[in-house]
Write an enzyme that holds these catalytic residues in place. Structure first.
Site, PDB file in Angstrom:
ATOM      1  N   ASN A  18      10.500   4.755  -0.820  1.00 28.38           N
ATOM      2  CA  ASN A  18      10.462   3.485  -0.096  1.00 28.38           C
ATOM      3  C   ASN A  18      11.233   2.377  -0.804  1.00 28.38           C
ATOM      4  O   ASN A  18      11.036   1.197  -0.527  1.00 28.38           O
ATOM      5  CB  ASN A  18       9.021   3.045   0.158  1.00 28.38           C
ATOM      6  CG  ASN A  18       8.380   3.848   1.259  1.00 28.38           C
ATOM      7  OD1 ASN A  18       9.055   4.500   2.048  1.00 28.38           O
ATOM      8  ND2 ASN A  18       7.066   3.838   1.320  1.00 28.38           N
ATOM      9  N   ARG A  46       0.772  -1.239   0.000  1.00 26.74           N
ATOM     10  CA  ARG A  46       0.000   0.000   0.000  1.00 26.74           C
ATOM     11  C   ARG A  46       0.809   1.297   0.000  1.00 26.74           C
ATOM     12  O   ARG A  46       0.218   2.369   0.015  1.00 26.74           O
ATOM     13  CB  ARG A  46      -0.974   0.048   1.184  1.00 26.74           C
ATOM     14  CG  ARG A  46      -2.046  -0.988   1.123  1.00 26.74           C
ATOM     15  CD  ARG A  46      -3.068  -0.849   2.233  1.00 26.74           C
ATOM     16  NE  ARG A  46      -3.601   0.500   2.306  1.00 26.74           N
ATOM     17  CZ  ARG A  46      -3.569   1.253   3.407  1.00 26.74           C
ATOM     18  NH1 ARG A  46      -3.044   0.824   4.513  1.00 26.74           N
ATOM     19  NH2 ARG A  46      -4.086   2.466   3.389  1.00 26.74           N
ATOM     20  N   ASP A  47       2.140   1.245  -0.014  1.00 30.80           N
ATOM     21  CA  ASP A  47       2.887   2.507   0.001  1.00 30.80           C
ATOM     22  C   ASP A  47       4.169   2.404  -0.823  1.00 30.80           C
ATOM     23  O   ASP A  47       5.241   2.815  -0.384  1.00 30.80           O
ATOM     24  CB  ASP A  47       3.198   2.925   1.439  1.00 30.80           C
ATOM     25  CG  ASP A  47       3.557   4.401   1.548  1.00 30.80           C
ATOM     26  OD1 ASP A  47       3.196   5.173   0.629  1.00 30.80           O
ATOM     27  OD2 ASP A  47       4.192   4.789   2.531  1.00 30.80           O
ATOM     28  N   ILE A  48       4.041   1.869  -2.033  1.00 30.78           N
ATOM     29  CA  ILE A  48       5.201   1.764  -2.915  1.00 30.78           C
ATOM     30  C   ILE A  48       5.396   3.110  -3.594  1.00 30.78           C
ATOM     31  O   ILE A  48       4.466   3.654  -4.192  1.00 30.78           O
ATOM     32  CB  ILE A  48       5.009   0.644  -3.952  1.00 30.78           C
ATOM     33  CG1 ILE A  48       4.873  -0.693  -3.220  1.00 30.78           C
ATOM     34  CG2 ILE A  48       6.172   0.626  -4.935  1.00 30.78           C
ATOM     35  CD1 ILE A  48       4.454  -1.839  -4.097  1.00 30.78           C
TER      36      ILE A  48
END
Length: 114
Positions: free
Chosen positions: A27, A21-23
């Site tokens: 990151n 959910r946070d690519i």
């Protein structure tokens, strides 16, 4: 980079029915091992189960432009974010925030035809 992240991180997560959910570029850590680039996906703080419902709050979690705004988390969303990351790496521009999937498809068609 896309293949490494997909094989090394997304496949194992998705096999366990989890969504990162946070690519986003921030990151992904790049290192060099034996003269080859190695990519590491970090920040699993927004990890959720596949097909779990999103909680509607006044706060948005994730990074605008890299994440779909939907009511259900799905593994396909990680590939969407990875594609948006590739867009940034190729263009040097952060992707635009997309609220409706239909708008995203129209914008993609415009870019492809251009």
């Amino acid at each position: 980079m896309l293949l490494q992240i997909s094989q090394k991180y997304l496949t194992p997560l998705h096999e366990r029915e989890l969504v990162h959910r946070d690519i986003k570029p921030q990151n992904i850590i790049i290192s060099e091992v034996d003269d080859e680039k190695e990519y590491t996906l970090i920040d699993f703080g927004l990890l959720r189960e596949n097909n779990s419902s999103a909680t509607i709050t006044g706060t948005f979690h994730g990074t605008l432009g890299y994440q779909r705004m939907k009511a259900v988390y799905e593994v396909e969303d990680d590939f969407y974010s990875l594609a948006k990351t590739a867009y940034f790496l190729l263009s040097g521009k952060h992707p635009e925030l997309v609220v409706l999937a239909e708008y995203d498809e129209i914008e993609d068609r415009k870019k492809i035809s251009a």
